[in-house]
Design an enzyme around this catalytic site. Sequence first.
Site, PDB file in Angstrom:
ATOM      1  N   TYR A   1      42.859  61.410 -16.988  1.00 31.59           N
ATOM      2  CA  TYR A   1      43.705  61.293 -18.188  1.00 31.59           C
ATOM      3  C   TYR A   1      43.116  60.225 -19.094  1.00 31.59           C
ATOM      4  CZ  TYR A   1      48.202  60.233 -20.591  1.00 31.59           C
ATOM      5  OH  TYR A   1      49.213  60.015 -21.487  1.00 31.59           O
TER       6      TYR A   1
ATOM      7  N   TYR B   1      46.194  67.073 -25.961  1.00 28.23           N
ATOM      8  CA  TYR B   1      46.996  66.042 -25.317  1.00 28.23           C
ATOM      9  C   TYR B   1      48.363  66.634 -24.995  1.00 28.23           C
ATOM     10  CZ  TYR B   1      49.812  61.806 -24.828  1.00 28.23           C
ATOM     11  OH  TYR B   1      50.673  60.845 -24.377  1.00 28.23           O
TER      12      TYR B   1
END
Lengths: 144, 386
Positions: free
Chosen positions: B289, B340
Amino acid sequence: MSRVLGDDWLLPVLDEGNREFFTSGRIVLQACASCGVVAHPPDEVCGGCRGRAFEPRESAGRGRVESVVVVHHPVHPALAGAVPYAIVLVSLDDVPGVHLVGNVRGTAPDEVEIGQAVRAVFSKAALPDGERLRVPEWEIVAAV
Amino acid sequence: MQGSAAVVGVGESEYYVRGRSPDSEFQLACTAIERAVADAGLRTSDIDGVVSYMDSRNDPMRLARALGLGDLRYTAQPFGGGGNNAAAAIQLADAAVSAGYAKHVVVFRALAQGQFGRFGQARAGGAGQVPGAFAWSAVYGLLSPAQECALHTARFLHDHGLDQEALCDVALACYANAQRNPRALRHGQPLTRETYHASRWIVEPFHLYDCCPENDGAAAVVITSGERARDLARRPVGILAAAQGKGPPFGSAAFQPDSFPGVFYKSVARDLWERAGVAPGDVDVAQFYENFTGPVLMAIAELGFCEPGELGDFVADGALEGPDARFPFNTSGGNLGEAYIHGFELMNEAVRQVRGESTCQVEGAELSLVVAGPGYAPGSAVVFAP
Ligand SMILES: [Zn+2]
């Protein structure tokens, strides 16, 4: 003195844990009355001994820059005139185990460096109800 | 029993630049879940568990009503943070299935930042006064996750002699891999080192390209027991191990000396590798991430892939780019390059790697890692395997 981010920028809601810090004109943190552990930010139960009574712990307000970033994008529109500004983390010479978030007065943001010595300075402010604040900020006192 | 559950379906909505989605966040969530369920060869009426993280808008009862979820009997969300909990959510579903509390659990994340705004903006609030723990930082203009992650990153780079190029290398890899992925929002928009360095600062040491964009979309997986998985449409992808870790609460507590600088993945790493019975060097492909590039570097070190001082070399010279990379990384483009979706798009990609279906397929990939969200506690991570 005006605050680094301007006189109109956010102020704290005062509570038991932050009142001394933001009003006294000194660096005052919260220590456990039983075991002396200083927790920052303060909480309602001491992580050292589970104590629930606290007392002020005063620092002489001398410390060191532990980290610094320079903000260019103003996340809040009210900061559009304040960028670029530096956010620092400051450790205190006489209260180990604590990093304070702060701003630096009197030095260009890109000249603030990790390792520089700092001292606390205090900017006057007032809450809407008239209560007077002395908001701690920092000045560089020596090169790395 | 740990290691007994498997991912049997993945799905996602189309991904959109912030505000471009014709669908609401809830509609995007429904699309992703329907597609994951269909991918598994199941019907929505088979789903009896729903798990998400940091989601207060797409209530499982509402989803059950809209999608005709069957006998809904398990819902859960982990505490704290944001994207850092994506793998914790997988762990909760694994636990539910393994304990027999549910048969088919959907784990999903939907995010419409055009509809609901971005996180940092919401936290800043209006001018005036700010209460509670946030006061210690907001009064000094420390408002956004970018600024918080930058404080850790600046000190970490300083301590270990790393420079801006290491951050740039992470961003370049995500963009390079996105060029292979038609789903990716940065598909057709390659990034060069020159463009990276010429881009404006958001908060030094983060340029524009160190920061993930705002997007609208949703992603989902379906998890069931290994036993049931064998009878379904797709090759099951096992949850070899998942872990959550300890760390400080949100706010200025996260900058205190006992854990600064860092991303709160040391205990995650310890538990993850022990439970999985593998070492970092055994991993075939990894998804990290990256809301911002800096925490990726810290997480690579905390997970044990290299020492902090070795990171510059570890990521240099295209080491993270493409299916034949020295360290295959964010193969769909990640948060920066694909979209995202609060990091959940990384789960779908990690599963696709084990299935052999990635657009940047690592040949023979078996051990597939997702590091869910370095920078906030609790960190979480998961290792998938055939
Ligand atoms: Zn105590």
